[in-house]
Design an enzyme around this catalytic site. Structure first.
Site, mmCIF file in Angstrom:
data_model
loop_
_atom_site.group_PDB
_atom_site.id
_atom_site.type_symbol
_atom_site.label_atom_id
_atom_site.label_comp_id
_atom_site.label_asym_id
_atom_site.label_seq_id
_atom_site.Cartn_x
_atom_site.Cartn_y
_atom_site.Cartn_z
ATOM 1 N N GLY A 106 55.506 45.079 39.441
ATOM 2 C CA GLY A 106 54.922 46.067 40.111
ATOM 3 C C GLY A 106 53.841 45.278 40.891
ATOM 4 O O GLY A 106 52.692 44.552 40.255
ATOM 5 N N ASP A 120 44.777 45.539 40.621
ATOM 6 C CA ASP A 120 43.759 46.802 40.398
ATOM 7 C C ASP A 120 42.829 46.553 39.335
ATOM 8 O O ASP A 120 41.975 47.422 38.664
ATOM 9 C CB ASP A 120 44.524 48.319 39.846
ATOM 10 C CG ASP A 120 45.192 47.878 38.602
ATOM 11 O OD1 ASP A 120 45.590 46.695 38.146
ATOM 12 O OD2 ASP A 120 45.865 48.910 37.904
ATOM 13 N N CYS A 139 52.806 51.806 36.395
ATOM 14 C CA CYS A 139 54.183 51.516 36.521
ATOM 15 C C CYS A 139 55.124 51.906 35.579
ATOM 16 O O CYS A 139 56.249 52.424 36.125
ATOM 17 C CB CYS A 139 54.142 49.656 36.548
ATOM 18 S SG CYS A 139 53.469 48.976 37.915
ATOM 19 N N LEU A 147 49.536 40.513 32.993
ATOM 20 C CA LEU A 147 49.728 39.175 33.610
ATOM 21 C C LEU A 147 49.695 39.557 35.202
ATOM 22 O O LEU A 147 49.882 40.553 35.597
ATOM 23 C CB LEU A 147 50.702 38.387 33.332
ATOM 24 C CG LEU A 147 50.771 37.943 31.760
ATOM 25 C CD1 LEU A 147 52.038 37.210 31.607
ATOM 26 C CD2 LEU A 147 49.419 37.225 31.338
#
Length: 370
Positions: A251, A255, A263, A291
């Site tokens: 994805g 954000d 996702c 991550l």
């Protein structure tokens, strides 16, 4: 400012010059009084300038709303600055100045790099430094049978700063893929106008990238759903290995964890398989197992090189996350679980033994009575 506020100055003058007036006919008090009178007249003249004095250019520019930022004069009353504060206007002008001087900065930077390269080459020729190892060429790289898709359909969720960060992460992915022993065929899907503009500004060479496809279409329009696996930290499935012939989706969003499960929910709605990297089997993270795009991408490259998840995680995950985390050895965990099972079995046998003895005693009594 009233002239009486100069009392301290008067005493300072008296202390400084009194020794010079001890032998003079004029007393220090008269001298100080005259000095204070001159000071008062000067301040009153400064507070009320003459009406017939012409206005300076600075005063005229202030009255007209003119300001100067980075050597560029602008009108504060310009309609395009309507509703903007002074800091916002300065940021806008600074950005415009940055864009206007881009070519000049590039020229200076290239000249600096050229001089640095010549100096290093000279040191190498003199034997002071060793020559750098040659970088692998694209023809020498091996392309794996594992594909990657970076889903960039989330630009509407990101601010301009986050969009720039997303662009930088994709650039980092390409850089790591170029030098990896086993590279991956990469596709950037949902490549819209906002992301294209960012790439044109910051990395204009993106059109020449090798083994990377920039697609305006979505991934479900270009790939078979049966071969797609969406990587998500919220998935219940674990990817113990990267399967040949499969394409893994990352994805493409920055954000700061504002949109949790975004996702995962998207993949479930589209009927696409999901999986998470087996981080929990090797590292007990102190925070969420989320991550960045380039970190996930690099972990996949490291696994293709080592075929070892733990080594791949340790090479890529930042130290700031590993400091508060617990490193786990899967073999020790398996041994520990087997020991726990054995202890549990022994405890159950110990509980069942007295009950079996009681049953034997009851059966013997019944036989005796019969």
């Amino acid at each position: 400012m009233h002239w009486r506020s100069c009392k301290y100055e008067a005493f300072r003058i008296m202390r400084k010059w009194s020794h010079k007036f001890m032998t003079s006919d004029q007393s220090p008090s008269v001298f100080v009084f005259r000095q204070l009178s001159n000071c008062r007249n000067t301040m009153e003249a400064a507070d009320s300038p003459r009406k017939d004095s012409p206005a300076t250019p600075e005063e005229n520019s202030t009255k007209k709303g003119l300001r100067t930022v980075n050597g560029v004069q602008y009108d504060f009353n310009d309609p395009r600055f309507a509703g903007m504060g002074t800091r916002a206007i300065k940021r806008l002008l600074k950005q415009e100045h940055w864009e206007a001087t881009r070519d000049e900065r590039t020229k200076i930077q290239r000249e600096k790099q050229r001089r640095k390269k010549e100096e290093r080459q000279k040191l190498v020729e003199e034997g002071v430094l060793e020559p750098r190892p040659k970088r692998q060429r694209h023809q020498e790289m091996s392309l794996s049978n594992v594909g990657v898709v970076i889903d960039c359909a989330f630009t509407s969720y990101m601010s301009e700063k986050e969009l720039h960060s997303m662009q930088s992460q994709i650039v980092h992915c390409y850089s790591k893929n170029r030098t990896a022993p086993l590279s991956m065929k990469t596709s950037i899907t949902s490549f819209d106008e906002a992301l294209r503009t960012t790439f044109d500004k910051k990395t204009s060479s993106w059109t020449n990238w090798k083994n990377v496809d920039f697609l305006t279409e979505t991934y479900d329009e270009k790939f078979d759903k049966d071969n797609l696996i969406y990587l998500s930290a919220d998935s219940d499935n674990v990817a113990h290995e990267l399967e040949d012939g499969k394409t893994y989706i990352i994805g493409g969003i920055v954000d700061k964890n504002r949109y949790k499960g975004l996702c995962q929910n998207k993949a479930v709605e589209q009927g696409i398989k999901t999986a998470q990297l087996p981080i929990g089997e090797y590292i007990h993270m102190a925070s969420r197992k989320v991550l960045t795009v380039n970190q996930v991408y690099e972990i996949m490259l490291k696994w293709l090189e080592y075929r070892d998840w733990k080594r791949a995680f340790m090479d890529v995950i930042p130290l700031r996350k590993l400091k508060e985390s617990v490193i786990v050895d899967p073999k020790q965990e398996e041994a520990g679980s087997e020991e726990q099972k054995a202890e549990k079995g022994e405890a159950e046998e110990a509980i069942d033994a007295p009950q079996a003895n009681e049953d034997d005693a009851d059966s013997k009594e019944k036989e005796a009575t019969t």
